[in-house]
Write a protein that holds these residues in place. Sequence first.
Motif, short mmCIF file in Angstrom:
data_model
loop_
_atom_site.label_atom_id
_atom_site.label_comp_id
_atom_site.label_asym_id
_atom_site.label_seq_id
_atom_site.Cartn_x
_atom_site.Cartn_y
_atom_site.Cartn_z
N SER A 90 2.54 -2.57 4.76
CA SER A 90 2.65 -3.79 4.19
C SER A 90 1.15 -4.37 3.98
CB SER A 90 3.02 -4.85 5.42
OG SER A 90 2.29 -4.54 6.50
N SER A 91 0.01 -3.83 4.43
CA SER A 91 -1.25 -4.10 3.92
C SER A 91 -2.20 -2.93 4.40
CB SER A 91 -1.69 -5.36 4.71
OG SER A 91 -1.84 -5.06 6.31
N THR A 92 -3.64 -2.97 4.03
CA THR A 92 -4.51 -1.88 4.41
C THR A 92 -4.68 -1.82 5.95
OG1 THR A 92 -6.14 -3.54 4.05
CG2 THR A 92 -5.63 -1.94 2.09
N ASN A 93 -4.71 -3.14 6.50
CA ASN A 93 -4.96 -2.94 7.88
C ASN A 93 -3.82 -2.28 8.79
OD1 ASN A 93 -6.98 -4.49 7.77
ND2 ASN A 93 -5.90 -6.43 7.78
N GLU A 94 -2.58 -2.22 8.18
CA GLU A 94 -1.57 -1.37 8.80
C GLU A 94 -1.35 0.10 8.39
OE1 GLU A 94 0.57 -2.84 10.86
OE2 GLU A 94 -0.49 -4.88 10.88
N ALA A 95 -2.23 0.42 7.50
CA ALA A 95 -2.12 1.80 6.86
C ALA A 95 -2.73 2.74 7.87
CB ALA A 95 -2.75 2.03 5.43
N VAL A 109 0.88 -1.17 -0.01
CA VAL A 109 -0.14 -0.05 0.14
C VAL A 109 1.00 1.26 0.01
CG1 VAL A 109 -1.72 1.40 1.23
CG2 VAL A 109 -1.61 -1.09 1.16
N LYS A 110 0.62 2.12 -0.93
CA LYS A 110 1.43 3.45 -1.04
C LYS A 110 0.37 4.61 -0.77
CE LYS A 110 3.02 4.77 -4.99
NZ LYS A 110 3.80 5.05 -6.09
N THR A 111 1.05 5.54 0.01
CA THR A 111 0.20 6.83 0.18
C THR A 111 1.10 8.03 -0.01
OG1 THR A 111 -1.67 5.68 1.50
CG2 THR A 111 -1.60 8.13 1.54
N VAL A 112 1.00 8.87 -1.02
CA VAL A 112 2.16 9.85 -1.06
C VAL A 112 1.03 11.10 -1.54
CG1 VAL A 112 4.04 10.96 -2.23
CG2 VAL A 112 4.03 8.32 -1.48
N GLY A 113 1.33 12.16 -0.84
CA GLY A 113 0.74 13.40 -1.45
C GLY A 113 1.66 14.61 -1.18
N SER A 114 1.41 15.75 -2.00
CA SER A 114 2.28 16.66 -1.92
C SER A 114 1.41 18.08 -2.29
CB SER A 114 3.49 16.64 -2.95
OG SER A 114 4.36 17.87 -2.80
N ILE A 115 1.84 19.33 -1.60
CA ILE A 115 1.27 20.53 -2.03
C ILE A 115 2.70 21.48 -2.25
CG2 ILE A 115 0.21 22.73 -1.31
CD1 ILE A 115 -1.71 20.99 0.66
N GLU A 116 2.49 22.09 -3.45
CA GLU A 116 3.91 22.63 -4.05
C GLU A 116 3.48 23.96 -4.56
OE1 GLU A 116 8.07 21.48 -5.84
OE2 GLU A 116 6.34 20.01 -6.12
#
Length: 808
Positions: free
Chosen positions: A754-759, A722-729
């Motif tokens: 590692s999983s959605t449960n760990e996010a 699971v990847k979650t990345v965001g940015s304000i520039e």
Amino acid sequence: MTRLPHRRLLALALAAGLSAPALALAAEPFTASDIRVDGLQRIAAGTVFTYLPVERGDRIDDAKIADTVRALYRTGFFEDIRLDRQGDILVVTVRERPSINKLTVTGNKDIKTEQLMAGLKDIGLTEGGTFDRLSLDRVTQELQRQYNDRGKYTVSITPTASPLDRNRVDVTLAIEEGKAAKIRHINLVGTEKFDSEEILEQWESRESSWASWYRRDDQYSKEKLSGDLEKLNSWYLDRGYVDFSIDSTQVAISPNKRDMFISTSITEGEEYKISEIRVTGDTVLPQEDVERMVIQKADQVFSRGLLEWSADAITNSLSNIGYAFAKVNPIPTPNRAEQTVAVNMQVVPGPRVQVRRIEFRGNSRTSDEVLRREMRQFENAWYSQAAIDRSKIRLQRLGFFESVEVETPAVPGSADQVDVVYTVKETTSGQFTFGLGYSQSYGMTTSIQLSQNNFLGGGNRVSVDASRSSYLQRYGFSYTNPYFTDDGISLGYNLSWRELDYSDFNTAQYNSTNGSAQVVFGVPITENDTVSVMFGIDSNQITTYQGSTPQTIIDYIDAIGTRTFKSWRAEAGWARDTRNDYFMPTRGTYQRIGLEATLPGSTVEYYKLNYQFSKYWPVHRALVLNTRVDLGYGDSYGKDISRTICWNDVPATDTSYGYSDVVDCAGAYQNSKTVTASGLPFFENFYAGGTNSVRGFEDNTLGPRSEATSYYYEGQPLGGAVKTVGSIEAYFPTLFDSPSARVSAFIDVGNVFSSTNEAKAKELRASAGVALLWRAPVGPISISYAFPLKKEDGDEIERLQFNFGGQF
């Protein structure tokens, strides 16, 4: 020899009535048997004779002498002219003006040298031309005026003419620009209905403040003030104050010419409402459709801005169906007794216009066909402003051009035809990336990549790369034809082979040998939307190291029962792109969603889902906000794979130590263990941290780690499903006066799990910093410096980071 009186052009111009009698008294008329010109150096005698108003055999008198002197002075070739008589021969003696050998301008920053040279050429001051002291003085005065208009009253311009041999001079304009006068105070006199500060917020001219070093809004400019006064007028007219007037504007300057004080006196008047609003004239379109485009209605407060917006809406609608010269004239009739305004929206469509020809200029490398296939306006079709503008946007998004300009000149002799001319300025559409480094552990490393987005000017994309070091060998080739068919279906091929030691990329200790081949199709479904499909095959052989590779990776491989993973791969994606530029967008949105999966029959069956979103918000001409999101999720499909393995429980020094493939573990020195392969394979995990993710953290180091060992106290980065990345520039496009570079300030947030449960939100990392983006001749370069805002013990920090040759 009898000398005739010598007369200058200036004297003749000032006292034309007196000169002829004076000449008559000084000499007797005669008939010229011949004419001779003396003193010529660079100018041919034939050139002089073409300007002479007299010929052999003419009678020479005072009037002829005056005409001759006047005509020769008008040429600008001569400093001095003298007419003599030698018998019956008219002798013209001249002294030529010197020629300009070299023209140099120094010290100019506010006005570019190219702009200055163009202005000097228009006046007649150019290398190889004739030097005229009066022209030089006019240039100096004009430059002084231009700098004063920009608020630089302390400017000093020193012209110098250095004589050379052969009647030549070197001309130098030494400019000391000084500093622009700063606005210390702006005073609006007569504001009662509105607060002065609210009005001044709309002005480009501002009082000096702490932010003026960047915005440069405190620098006085006559043109900028004129624009601000127009904004002041619009402010009141947009709010119903029809009788508003600017009574006077005074600009005072301090004795040292460094400070400016602006005072404007106004009369606000009273608020007016609309009594009625009508649409008249030849509307072409149905009357009711045109009336719906008018925003202003009866009984509403009068607004010139809304009326102009309504007029533009009608004009644009007509221009999109061929009426290129359509006009809508809002005619207000005020009733001051009742404080109302009756408005007549007069529609004048003009002739319906066809586009005769579409031309391209400036594309020395790119073929016309590449540009023409991006056109949405066609030749011999009705003129459409929307199609012309859309074509311009498509050209800008190719990434081949630094700038694109469009003009629609009328066809001479035709009232219903125009040409459409696109003028482009080409830029580097390829990248050359070369890397050279040295590590105590791995020795010398080299890498090279050549990519061309406009191969041979045909618009095709070709990339070849090769990397070689002690930890990496990679060879790749890709080719994409964006117009495989005339409908815009693209076709691409990707081939690659690599041997990689992942440990050097801040990931777990294992090696990978991978070969792949892919074919990619892209299908445009709308002007902004594209669907892509990929099919491929690859083989990935994994090598692990006992004692170094994390146990979870070893267990996964043992559960599969092979170290070679073969895959049939497919991917489907959808993308929408409304950005206005390829490299440096200032508005628009890009988003893409893709689903990649291995097909049944592959060694491991899994899928990956990825979503990217980026939106540009033009807040101000000096500020553009960009919000970005990059999300990813992956998992296996089908049943988990489990195996029971055995190993010989003997000292590690025994060479017989290792796994066996028997299910029934027997014997005093044998033990068994069940391992399971589930979820996304470890070699397909997402990673976060680094220049293209969360800046300020080392590449790929965020997210789950293996258990700590004696060699790896903090464990090894494993990535996650699971990847979650965001940015304000925030981009500041005006900080550098260049379309190829810009500075930004950013906040990055993200992590992998590692999983959605760990996010969990509390596990996200954050950083803030500044970045420099530069479109260099060899490819884009990004340099950033970031401070972690939210980090945990064990996170690997890297404040200064750069990326050479990658995408912005």
